[in-house]
Design an enzyme around this catalytic site. Structure first.
Site, PDB file in Angstrom:
ATOM      1  N   GLY A  54       3.379 -21.654  32.028  1.00 30.87           N
ATOM      2  CA  GLY A  54       2.190 -21.029  31.453  1.00 30.87           C
ATOM      3  C   GLY A  54       0.905 -21.742  31.804  1.00 30.87           C
ATOM      4  O   GLY A  54      -0.180 -21.261  31.483  1.00 30.87           O
ATOM      5  N   HIS A 218      -1.792 -25.379  25.165  1.00 30.48           N
ATOM      6  CA  HIS A 218      -0.674 -24.576  24.668  1.00 30.48           C
ATOM      7  C   HIS A 218      -1.162 -23.509  23.694  1.00 30.48           C
ATOM      8  O   HIS A 218      -0.361 -22.921  22.961  1.00 30.48           O
ATOM      9  CB  HIS A 218       0.360 -25.468  23.966  1.00 30.48           C
ATOM     10  CG  HIS A 218       1.027 -26.436  24.877  1.00 30.48           C
ATOM     11  ND1 HIS A 218       0.659 -27.761  24.949  1.00 30.48           N
ATOM     12  CD2 HIS A 218       2.022 -26.275  25.773  1.00 30.48           C
ATOM     13  CE1 HIS A 218       1.406 -28.383  25.838  1.00 30.48           C
ATOM     14  NE2 HIS A 218       2.247 -27.498  26.359  1.00 30.48           N
ATOM     15  N   CYS A 397     -30.889  -0.866  32.336  1.00 31.72           N
ATOM     16  CA  CYS A 397     -31.774  -1.514  31.367  1.00 31.72           C
ATOM     17  C   CYS A 397     -32.242  -2.876  31.859  1.00 31.72           C
ATOM     18  O   CYS A 397     -33.380  -3.284  31.611  1.00 31.72           O
ATOM     19  CB  CYS A 397     -31.067  -1.646  30.023  1.00 31.72           C
ATOM     20  SG  CYS A 397     -30.641  -0.039  29.296  1.00 31.72           S
TER      21      CYS A 397
END
Length: 591
Positions: A54, A218, A397
């Site tokens: 991970g 983590h 814009c």
């Protein structure tokens, strides 16, 4: 990972993919580890690292010549087991005669225990083992178990890989690793939690105005949640803490800016520029500046900053060439930015001359359009998210706001500032197309009283030019569907109606914009989205309606009450179009 790989085999499948795409990497599946199969000839010590999956590309990204000899992945956010670590270490030590194994361990309890048990097994087998503990996380400086190991693992592994390639022994490598870890500190923030592999939802919730300050890799929550403010202020705050914690040296620092898995390269590069700016402003020499995703927390939206204070000879180790999946930039990347002066435009490319207009009323149209955009920006963005890529509110814009600044700086009239800004400085399709419209409207839009024939001719010229450039026709669900009826309304104005001609044109543009909600998009980005844009008006057409509304409010202020409010223009005018609490897209879907 949560969506595209089977949960029970995600780590193994990812390891197989890495080995397939990098020929110098071998894979053992039982127990699971990855091995560099082509180490440098002079290398005497095997470097072994690992930890929970991970965090990729850590540690696998540094596997190979100039980096690690073996990497041991665990399950997501979970330490690998001691048997895995011991098997990987034995394989690395046996690949070529060696002088032992050096374990590089992030300071987490599971990692420390399992690497320690594996070291005991190796020593029992007669293999010398030493350990370097990476403990760089400032957010856990006062925690009893010690600082967590985070981004500094990249620096430690890179420098040790270079020294190992030069033939250093086990004691020399362990001593260097300890010094590098001691000279490194990291700090991380996040704006959105990672996706839980189990629940497939964010692991925790943050409001849009919150940052978790001191997050763990983590996904551990930080002790402090702060209001972010400008990203430059966040970077400055982080660097103050980091510089207080790392020793000052004449050799300068290595700065590593790592995304946490859900932060774009665009953002990381911008953050790296802010880091370099702040460090050099404080007299800190930046030897190397690395920006990318190096230590992730699955798909968390955030970033970490790691600083390593260099000692003599460390810079050359960082610059040592590698043959690993991850390539880190060397010293040249931290050099001063080379600014290339703009070339003078060729005569054929020169901007059209600015039209001279009376000063009286010359900013009224621009200022009114700017006021409208300040309120309409969110609605235009949401309409474009439903029909395209969501950037139209920012482009349109933002272009109007930039025109205000240009008019302030250079004393331009309003429409000239709009024309120049959209033509030269606003990208996408909105830049050139609205540039054509504003160029045609100058100078008529800036006159104190409306010249109806001149405005009618301007809209007709803009319509013809826009259809020629973009290829769209009425009915294609584009801005043309608002511009064409406005041009027709002005051209058809009878003398008796000249006092409300611009208001009639604005109402026609508003009606045309609303009508695009029932059209099938045949041009523009909405044509790519299939049925997802059904029931939603084209944001470009809505912007044309806003332009005409601004013109009407300036030139026919006594009729302003005949025009719908901003809510009616962007969300619809009938009761069926929804309540004020609904989003623009939902309101038009109901309509």
């Amino acid at each position: 990972m949560s969506y595209f790989l089977p949960d029970d085999e995600a780590v193994l499948t990812a390891c197989r993919g890495l080995a397939l795409t990098h020929p110098g990497i071998g894979l053992c599946t039982d127990p699971l580890y990855l091995l560099a199969t082509r180490p440098a000839r002079r290398r005497r010590v095997a470097l072994v690292a690992g930890g929970g999956a991970g965090h990729e590309p850590l540690h696998t990204g540094l596997l190979g010549r100039g980096g690690l000899d073996a990497v041991v992945p665990g399950a997501v956010f979970t330490s690998p087991g001691s048997a895995q670590i011991a098997a990987a270490s034995r394989a690395a030590a046996a690949l070529r005669p060696r002088d032992g194994v050096l374990h590089i361990v992030k300071n987490y309890t599971g990692d420390r225990i399992n690497f320690g048990l594996a070291a005991d097994q190796l020593r029992s087998a007669g293999i010398p083992v030493a350990e370097v503990v990476v403990d760089d996380d400032l957010a856990t400086d006062a925690v009893p178990t010690g600082r967590r190991g985070t981004g500094a693992a990249v620096v430690v592994e890179k420098l040790l890989g270079a020294l190992a390639d030069r033939g250093a022994d086990l004691d020399g490598l362990a001593e260097l690793g300890g010094r590098v870890a001691g000279a490194s500190r990291s700090l991380a923030v996040c704006a959105r939690a990672h996706t839980s592999p189990v629940g497939r939802a964010p692991a925790f919730r943050l409001r849009p105005d919150e940052l978790d300050y001191g997050i763990g890799i983590h996904g551990e929550r930080a002790a402090h949640t702060v209001r972010p403010g400008p990203v430059g202020a966040v970077v400055t705050r982080m660097l103050h803490r980091l510089l207080d914690a790392v020793p000052g040296t004449a050799q300068g620092v290595i700065a590593v800016i790592s995304g946490l898995g859900g932060t774009s390269e665009l953002e990381l590069r911008a953050i790296s520029a802010l880091v370099h700016r702040d460090l050099t402003a404080q007299g800190v020499h930046v030897h190397a500046l690395a920006a990318g995703t190096y230590v992730a927390a699955l798909d968390m939206a955030g970033f970490s900053i790691t600083l390593t204070a260099l000692e003599p000879d460390w810079a050359s180790l960082w610059d040592h060439p590698t043959d690993t999946p991850l390539r880190l930039p060397g010293a040249a990347a931290a050099a001063a930015t080379t600014l290339i002066p703009p070339a003078a435009p060729a005569a054929a490319d020169a901007a059209p001359a600015r039209a001279a207009v009376p000063a009286e009323g010359s900013r009224a149209f621009l200022d009114e359009l700017h006021r409208i955009c300040l309120r309409a920006h969110p609605d235009l963005t949401e309409l474009d998210q439903a029909t395209g890529d969501g950037d139209f509110g920012d482009n349109f814009c933002g272009g109007v706001a930039a025109a205000v600044r240009l008019a302030d700086q250079q004393g331009l009239t309003g429409t000239n500032a709009l024309a120049e800004t959209f033509r030269d400085r606003v990208g996408g399709s909105s830049g050139p197309l609205f540039g054509v419209l504003f160029t045609a409207l100058a100078p008529g839009a800036d006159r104190p009283t409306a010249d109806v024939p001149a405005l009618a001719g301007a809209l007709r010229r803009a319509l013809n030019r826009i259809t020629a450039i973009g290829g769209a026709c009425p009915g294609d669900c584009t801005l043309v569907d608002a511009l064409a009826p406005a041009a027709e309304a002005l051209a058809a104005t009878a003398p008796a109606e000249s006092g409300r001609a611009v208001t009639n044109a604005a109402l026609a543009a508003i009606g045309g914009a609303h009508g695009t909600a029932v059209l099938t998009a045949r041009r523009g980005r909405a044509s790519y989205t299939g049925g997802h844009s059904e029931g939603v008006p084209d944001p470009g057409a809505v912007a044309v309606a806003l332009v005409l509304t601004a013109l009407a409010r300036v030139h026919e202020p006594h009729l302003a009450g005949d025009l719908p409010g901003l809510h009616g223009i962007t969300r619809g005018t009938t009761p069926l179009a929804g309540t004020r609490d609904e989003t623009p897209a939902r309101a038009f879907k109901r309509h």
